[in-house]
Design a protein around this motif. Structure first.
Motif, PDB file in Angstrom:
ATOM      1  N   ARG A 330       0.837  -1.201   0.000  1.00  7.68           N
ATOM      2  CA  ARG A 330       0.000   0.000   0.000  1.00  7.68           C
ATOM      3  C   ARG A 330       0.875   1.255   0.000  1.00  7.68           C
ATOM      4  N   VAL A 331       0.328   2.338  -0.560  1.00  4.91           N
ATOM      5  CA  VAL A 331       0.997   3.645  -0.566  1.00  4.91           C
ATOM      6  C   VAL A 331      -0.028   4.704  -0.183  1.00  4.91           C
ATOM      7  N   LYS A 332       0.404   5.621   0.670  1.00  3.60           N
ATOM      8  CA  LYS A 332      -0.490   6.720   1.052  1.00  3.60           C
ATOM      9  C   LYS A 332       0.299   8.030   1.053  1.00  3.60           C
ATOM     10  N   ILE A 333      -0.116   8.989   0.237  1.00  2.78           N
ATOM     11  CA  ILE A 333       0.439  10.343   0.278  1.00  2.78           C
ATOM     12  C   ILE A 333      -0.458  11.177   1.196  1.00  2.78           C
ATOM     13  N   MET A 334       0.175  11.872   2.142  1.00  2.00           N
ATOM     14  CA  MET A 334      -0.607  12.624   3.132  1.00  2.00           C
ATOM     15  C   MET A 334      -1.445  13.711   2.462  1.00  2.00           C
ATOM     16  N   PHE A 335      -2.713  13.781   2.867  1.00  2.00           N
ATOM     17  CA  PHE A 335      -3.652  14.700   2.220  1.00  2.00           C
ATOM     18  C   PHE A 335      -3.247  16.157   2.444  1.00  2.00           C
ATOM     19  N   LEU A 380      -6.879   1.927   4.606  1.00  2.00           N
ATOM     20  CA  LEU A 380      -7.545   2.423   3.401  1.00  2.00           C
ATOM     21  C   LEU A 380      -8.645   3.403   3.805  1.00  2.00           C
ATOM     22  N   PRO A 381      -8.910   4.413   2.973  1.00  2.00           N
ATOM     23  CA  PRO A 381      -9.937   5.405   3.335  1.00  2.00           C
ATOM     24  C   PRO A 381     -11.325   4.763   3.420  1.00  2.00           C
ATOM     25  N   ARG A 382     -12.085   5.237   4.382  1.00  2.00           N
ATOM     26  CA  ARG A 382     -13.462   4.751   4.507  1.00  2.00           C
ATOM     27  C   ARG A 382     -14.313   5.293   3.358  1.00  2.00           C
ATOM     28  N   GLU A 383     -15.380   4.630   3.086  1.00  2.00           N
ATOM     29  CA  GLU A 383     -16.268   5.053   1.995  1.00  2.00           C
ATOM     30  C   GLU A 383     -16.796   6.463   2.268  1.00  2.00           C
ATOM     31  N   GLY A 384     -16.631   7.324   1.286  1.00  5.00           N
ATOM     32  CA  GLY A 384     -17.073   8.704   1.434  1.00  5.00           C
ATOM     33  C   GLY A 384     -16.021   9.625   2.008  1.00  5.00           C
ATOM     34  N   GLN A 385     -14.912   9.051   2.489  1.00  8.80           N
ATOM     35  CA  GLN A 385     -13.844   9.883   3.056  1.00  8.80           C
ATOM     36  C   GLN A 385     -13.052  10.547   1.937  1.00  8.80           C
ATOM     37  N   GLU A 386     -12.743  11.830   2.112  1.00  6.38           N
ATOM     38  CA  GLU A 386     -11.998  12.565   1.096  1.00  6.38           C
ATOM     39  C   GLU A 386     -10.568  12.053   1.010  1.00  6.38           C
ATOM     40  N   ASP A 387     -10.158  11.637  -0.170  1.00  7.92           N
ATOM     41  CA  ASP A 387      -8.811  11.087  -0.344  1.00  7.92           C
ATOM     42  C   ASP A 387      -8.203  11.500  -1.682  1.00  7.92           C
TER      43      ASP A 387
END
Length: 495
Positions: A330-335, A380-387
């Motif tokens: 997984r990869v996540k760039i900070m919002f 992973l972002p929750r459904e509806g969460q801004e990502d």
């Protein structure tokens, strides 16, 4: 009569004895090499070599030493000249040998080998008797480690090489795209036996192969005690630019973790933990099949990657780049902080490898920093969460390079370099096609050549390491059409 022959052929196991019977010794093996099998377990008091039969008898100083040697060699078959040899108790309770049958030279060799264990350089007649194997090359070894898939630290080298004597100094460095080290023993005899035993063997199964030779240097000068260099006789040296590490007191040997089914308590010096002559390096198996947990590496597989260029970086770009050194899940760039990202590798070992190779690498005009994160997983972002697509899951990606534990990719992990290795090139694609492809992505092509034996592979040399990193991110898995995709990796070669 047949019953007697069968029972004689099977031969009931002998009761423990100080005298050990060694079988299937390859031709060309020296007496000193056979005697040195007993060296880690205690003093060898007598020896008889039967060259014509490929056999020998080894008498240990104590029954405990003999039992330890048989127990260990039952679990880990010892090798001489890359051939297995077999050790069992002899019917003899002691060896009585006169000076007939050319036994003077074996006894001299016995003295020479035991001299190593007791640090006595005055006894060298045994080695001289073996036909000029007396080490005159000094006490400094040059070590090259090939196929570095798992991290090789200064402490790992110390644990392995200190089994052969007192290690005074170690310095590690990269030269010609190779991991190298210089190691100085207290005396030349220790260096000789370490080279004889360890050269050509692997620290871990299938990787981290040791190439050991004598250095031209007679003494090492160490300025700092840190993770890259250490003088075990000087605790007063500064840490310098390296990271502060735990000091290992001179003469005290840290122990490698061993798997539960390979723990043996040995009297006196312990056995070198290297595949080959006396068994493999001991590592604990992780819960993930095909992966190992290396002692000393924190059990975190999530990396914190910072100082990224927020205008250019993408989750896919980090997936491709970090995927050179392990399978990225997984990869996540900070919002809110686009210059910071989290990268989750398949396991802690791959995370450490990625740090070793990519921390400090220039990427899109900035020097990237990589370290272990405080997080243990990327949510992973929750459904509806801004990502806005900043978090990606690559757990099931077909582009993973290391799914297969026997993959050749394990043997071709190299630091970022200006030369890229290209493979899976269709026959219809020409030199100009490939040059134009890389030029279209902003690369400067300084050299190119196809492999003579396989035109599906080639090397391309670009203007800088940073250019090559960008090109790899942009063009790895490039679709030539008809489901043929370009494969790119860093090369250790130049054109």
């Amino acid at each position: 009569g047949n019953e007697k022959k069968k029972s004689k052929g099977k031969r009931s196991p002998c009761s423990p004895s100080r005298v050990l019977h060694i079988r299937q010794i390859p031709s060309g093996v020296t007496r000193a090499e056979v005697i040195s099998l007993g060296l880690p377990f205690g003093k060898v008091t007598n020896f008889l070599m039967l060259r014509g039969k490929g056999q020998a008898f080894l008498e240990m100083a104590s029954l405990d030493a003999a039992v330890s040697m048989v127990n260990y060699c039952t679990a880990f078959t010892p090798h001489l000249s890359n051939q297995p040899v077999y050790i069992q108790y002899s019917n003899y309770k002691e060896l009585r040998i006169d000076n007939q049958h050319n036994q003077a030279r074996p006894q001299a060799a016995l003295q020479g080998v035991n001299a190593v264990q007791h640090g006595n350089l005055g006894i060298t007649s045994g080695l001289a008797a073996e036909g000029g194997v007396l080490p005159s090359n000094g006490s400094v070894l040059r070590i090259v480690v090939e196929n570095v898939f798992y991290p090789v630290t200064l402490d790992v080298l110390y644990q392995i090489f200190s089994k052969f004597g007192f290690v005074l100094k170690i310095v590690m460095f990269h030269k010609n795209n190779q991991f190298q080290a210089l190691l100085q023993y207290a005396d030349a005899m220790n260096a000789y036996y370490a080279k004889m035993t360890l050269d050509g063997h692997s620290i871990y199964i299938g990787c981290c192969t040791l190439r050991v030779d004598f250095s031209r240097l007679s003494n090492l000068t160490i300025k700092y005690n840190n993770d890259k260099s250490r003088d075990f006789t000087r605790t007063d040296l500064p840490f310098g630019d390296g990271q502060r590490t735990l000091e290992t007191p001179f003469g005290k040997k840290p122990s490698l973790l061993m798997s539960s089914d390979a723990i043996y308590t040995l009297p006196g010096p312990s056995v070198p933990p290297v595949p080959g002559v006396l068994g493999p390096v001991a590592v604990t198996t992780s819960a993930v099949p095909g992966h190992m947990t290396i002692p000393g590496i924190p059990g975190n597989s999530v990396l914190l990657v910072s100082n990224l260029n927020p205008e250019a970086i993408t989750p896919y770009g980090l997936f491709i780049l970090f995927g050179m050194y392990g399978d990225v899940h997984r990869v996540k760039i900070m919002f809110k902080k686009r210059g910071i990202a989290l990268v989750q590798m398949a396991d802690a070992t791959q995370a450490q490898i990625a740090i070793n190779y990519l921390d400090g690498q220039r990427l899109y005009g900035r020097v990237m920093h990589a370290t272990l994160s405080k997080y243990r997983t990327i949510q992973l972002p929750r459904e509806g969460q801004e990502d806005t697509g900043l978090t990606k899951d690559y757990s099931n990606s077909p582009l993973h390079r290391f799914k297969n534990p026997c993959s050749k990719n394990l043997q071709n992990i190299f630091p970022p370099s200006a030369t890229l290795h290209l493979s899976n090139i269709p026959p219809s694609v020409t030199v100009d096609d490939l040059k134009n492809l890389f030029t279209s992505k902003g690369s400067t092509v300084e050299g190119f050549k196809f492999f003579q034996k396989d035109c599906k592979m080639a090397l391309i040399q670009l203007g800088s390491v940073e250019e090559a990193v960008h090109a790899l991110i942009e063009l790895h898995n490039h679709d030539f059409g008809e489901n043929q995709h370009l494969r790119i990796s860093f090369s250790k070669s130049t054109i």
